[in-house]
Design an enzyme around this catalytic site. Structure first.
Site, short mmCIF file in Angstrom:
data_model
loop_
_atom_site.label_atom_id
_atom_site.label_comp_id
_atom_site.label_asym_id
_atom_site.label_seq_id
_atom_site.Cartn_x
_atom_site.Cartn_y
_atom_site.Cartn_z
N ASP A 22 2.21 -5.59 22.11
CA ASP A 22 2.49 -4.45 22.91
C ASP A 22 1.22 -4.22 23.86
O ASP A 22 0.96 -3.05 24.29
CB ASP A 22 2.37 -3.09 21.90
CG ASP A 22 1.38 -2.94 21.03
OD1 ASP A 22 0.47 -3.71 21.07
OD2 ASP A 22 1.10 -2.14 20.20
N HIS A 123 1.31 -8.20 10.98
CA HIS A 123 1.06 -9.43 11.84
C HIS A 123 1.61 -10.70 11.13
O HIS A 123 1.44 -10.77 9.68
CB HIS A 123 -0.39 -9.29 12.27
CG HIS A 123 -0.96 -8.22 12.92
ND1 HIS A 123 -0.81 -7.90 14.30
CD2 HIS A 123 -1.70 -7.30 12.37
CE1 HIS A 123 -1.38 -6.90 14.57
NE2 HIS A 123 -1.75 -6.45 13.51
N SER A 150 -4.43 9.18 -3.98
CA SER A 150 -5.53 8.75 -3.13
C SER A 150 -5.65 7.41 -2.66
O SER A 150 -5.70 6.55 -3.50
CB SER A 150 -6.90 9.43 -3.81
OG SER A 150 -6.68 10.75 -4.19
N THR A 173 4.07 -2.86 -1.64
CA THR A 173 4.76 -3.90 -1.08
C THR A 173 6.19 -4.23 -1.14
O THR A 173 6.68 -5.26 -0.50
CB THR A 173 3.85 -5.18 -1.34
OG1 THR A 173 3.77 -5.60 -2.63
CG2 THR A 173 2.38 -5.10 -0.73
N ARG A 188 3.15 -1.91 -8.97
CA ARG A 188 4.24 -2.14 -10.08
C ARG A 188 4.79 -1.02 -10.92
O ARG A 188 4.00 -0.01 -11.07
CB ARG A 188 3.96 -3.41 -10.94
CG ARG A 188 3.67 -4.79 -10.35
CD ARG A 188 3.10 -5.74 -11.46
NE ARG A 188 3.12 -7.21 -10.82
CZ ARG A 188 2.01 -7.56 -10.27
NH1 ARG A 188 0.87 -6.73 -10.04
NH2 ARG A 188 1.93 -8.73 -9.72
#
Length: 213
Positions: A22, A123, A150, A173, A188
């Site tokens: 970009d 990336h 937090s 993730t 998890r």
């Protein structure tokens, strides 16, 4: 909206979860969007604690959608800002970072503890694919009544199901089901949230035990 074919192609790639860069020439429209978002966030971060009306006006201009009763403690950091959709009664504590190269959808009554990062962008792993800053983006969705602890980090493309809790310091993730507690890096499922959790009392922290020699 730009008619430059180079920028139109990058915007298409962003929406299609393809690789793109970009910062190349011909992408002035994207650069202006980013700069404008950062200007609004900077202005927001300079507002006084009592200036509720001024803060709301800035958030309304910054975000794509702003529900009622939203409260965000400065400092706030955004990539663009105008790809963020906030529901009603969202609360964010200090240091929320929204890397909104594509859309971030936040439901009603979502709470962010201090220094949470929500990123729609990553990336490629191989250095040959990212030497020029090449990246990819995928929307993040945080459903109603989620609490993000937090320092948690929410990665591109993730959906967090309604009512779930993300433990402090977690790196999310993978998709999070509704009504669970998750923690860790990668996060998890620790347990489900049940009706037993309606019975609340303070539980003092445990003492960490010394490991065996």
């Amino acid at each position: 909206m730009t008619t430059d074919p180079r920028e139109l192609d990058v915007r298409r790639r962003m929406a299609a979860h393809e690789l793109y860069a970009d910062g190349a020439p011909g992408l002035e429209g994207l650069a202006e969007e980013r700069t404008r978002g950062k200007e609004l966030a900077d202005a927001y971060n300079r507002t006084g604690a009592r200036d509720e009306e001024g803060r709301r006006a800035l958030l309304k201009e910054l975000f794509a959608c702003l529900g009622t009763g939203v409260w965000i403690e400065p400092p706030l950091h955004v990539a663009y800002g105008n790809r963020v959709h906030l529901g009603d009664d969202v609360y964010a504590n200090f240091g929320l970072t929204l890397v909104d190269d594509v859309e971030v959808f936040v439901g009603d009554r979502v709470m962010f503890a201090p220094h949470v990062t929500v990123s729609t962008t990553g990336h490629p792993v191989h250095p040959d694919l990212r030497r020029d800053g090449t990246q990819f983006s995928a929307p993040v969705r945080i459903e109603d009544d989620v609490w993000v602890g937090s320092g948690a980090q929410v990665m591109p493309g993730i959906t967090i199901g309604r009512g779930s809790v993300i433990g402090a310091g977690s790196v999310v993730t993978a998709h999070v089901p509704p009504m669970v507690v998750v923690a860790g890096s990668p996060a998890r499922v620790i347990r489900e949230i049940t009706d037993a959790d309606r019975e609340w009392s303070y539980r003092p922290p445990r003492t960490v035990r010394r490991g065996a020699a």
